[in-house]
Design an enzyme around this catalytic site. Sequence first.
Site, PDB file in Angstrom:
ATOM      1  N   ARG A  33      35.863 -29.704  -7.220  1.00  0.00           N
ATOM      2  CA  ARG A  33      35.167 -30.004  -5.974  1.00  0.00           C
ATOM      3  C   ARG A  33      36.206 -30.241  -4.878  1.00  0.00           C
ATOM      4  O   ARG A  33      37.001 -31.181  -4.961  1.00  0.00           O
ATOM      5  CB  ARG A  33      34.256 -31.224  -6.131  1.00  0.00           C
ATOM      6  CG  ARG A  33      33.084 -30.997  -7.045  1.00  0.00           C
ATOM      7  CD  ARG A  33      32.174 -29.922  -6.505  1.00  0.00           C
ATOM      8  NE  ARG A  33      30.915 -29.858  -7.247  1.00  0.00           N
ATOM      9  CZ  ARG A  33      29.893 -29.129  -6.861  1.00  0.00           C
ATOM     10  NH1 ARG A  33      29.982 -28.371  -5.783  1.00  0.00           N
ATOM     11  NH2 ARG A  33      28.794 -29.123  -7.578  1.00  0.00           N
ATOM     12  N   GLU A  61      20.311 -21.418 -11.463  1.00  0.00           N
ATOM     13  CA  GLU A  61      21.614 -22.077 -11.474  1.00  0.00           C
ATOM     14  C   GLU A  61      22.088 -22.406 -12.890  1.00  0.00           C
ATOM     15  O   GLU A  61      23.274 -22.302 -13.192  1.00  0.00           O
ATOM     16  CB  GLU A  61      21.578 -23.348 -10.627  1.00  0.00           C
ATOM     17  CG  GLU A  61      21.442 -23.102  -9.148  1.00  0.00           C
ATOM     18  CD  GLU A  61      22.699 -22.532  -8.502  1.00  0.00           C
ATOM     19  OE1 GLU A  61      23.806 -22.686  -9.065  1.00  0.00           O
ATOM     20  OE2 GLU A  61      22.570 -21.932  -7.425  1.00  0.00           O
ATOM     21  N   GLU A 109      31.352 -16.920  -6.374  1.00  0.00           N
ATOM     22  CA  GLU A 109      32.783 -16.628  -6.386  1.00  0.00           C
ATOM     23  C   GLU A 109      33.641 -17.868  -6.153  1.00  0.00           C
ATOM     24  O   GLU A 109      34.767 -17.937  -6.630  1.00  0.00           O
ATOM     25  CB  GLU A 109      33.111 -15.573  -5.329  1.00  0.00           C
ATOM     26  CG  GLU A 109      32.657 -14.185  -5.709  1.00  0.00           C
ATOM     27  CD  GLU A 109      33.077 -13.145  -4.684  1.00  0.00           C
ATOM     28  OE1 GLU A 109      34.059 -13.383  -3.952  1.00  0.00           O
ATOM     29  OE2 GLU A 109      32.425 -12.097  -4.627  1.00  0.00           O
ATOM     30  N   GLU A 111      33.157 -20.878  -7.223  1.00  0.00           N
ATOM     31  CA  GLU A 111      33.018 -21.904  -8.257  1.00  0.00           C
ATOM     32  C   GLU A 111      34.070 -21.723  -9.341  1.00  0.00           C
ATOM     33  O   GLU A 111      34.286 -20.627  -9.836  1.00  0.00           O
ATOM     34  CB  GLU A 111      31.616 -21.849  -8.884  1.00  0.00           C
ATOM     35  CG  GLU A 111      30.521 -22.272  -7.941  1.00  0.00           C
ATOM     36  CD  GLU A 111      29.145 -22.198  -8.580  1.00  0.00           C
ATOM     37  OE1 GLU A 111      28.301 -23.015  -8.195  1.00  0.00           O
ATOM     38  OE2 GLU A 111      28.912 -21.339  -9.440  1.00  0.00           O
TER      39      GLU A 111
END
Length: 150
Positions: A33, A61, A109, A111
């Site tokens: 993150r 997801e 892309e 992640e």
Amino acid sequence: MPRPYLTCIRHLGGALAVPVLPDGRLVLVRQYRFAAEGWLLEFPAGTVEDHEDPAATIARETEEETGYHAGTWQYLGDFFLAPGYSDEVIYAYLATDLEKLEHPPAGDEDEDIEVLALTPEELTAAIRNGEPVDAKTITAFWLYQQLKQS
């Protein structure tokens, strides 16, 4: 009384899955993150698209982030993520009857994700030991534990 200098982020909402394997292990992702400048342990989740049902969001997801398809979904509840500055609501679901997809859909892309399977005890230990676990995961884990106890 609202203060005019404060900013409020308007958000379409997010959906989150607590995926549970037949042996009781939980499927999580360790994801980099940018804002946190590090890796966080999280349940799969994503932003609800405009006019999309959160259940459709999280089914998509979960497949993209974990490579699992859930045969059964159960609504766990919803909660505000950060009401001090955002109206974002997270819709949490229990995902069971998981099947590993032979050809999972491509993820985003941007992640960087590692898929993990932890026992509830291992996740509890990670939280207690201060491993970086995001708030939505801790909240959804609590909702899941309450369902198991009822």
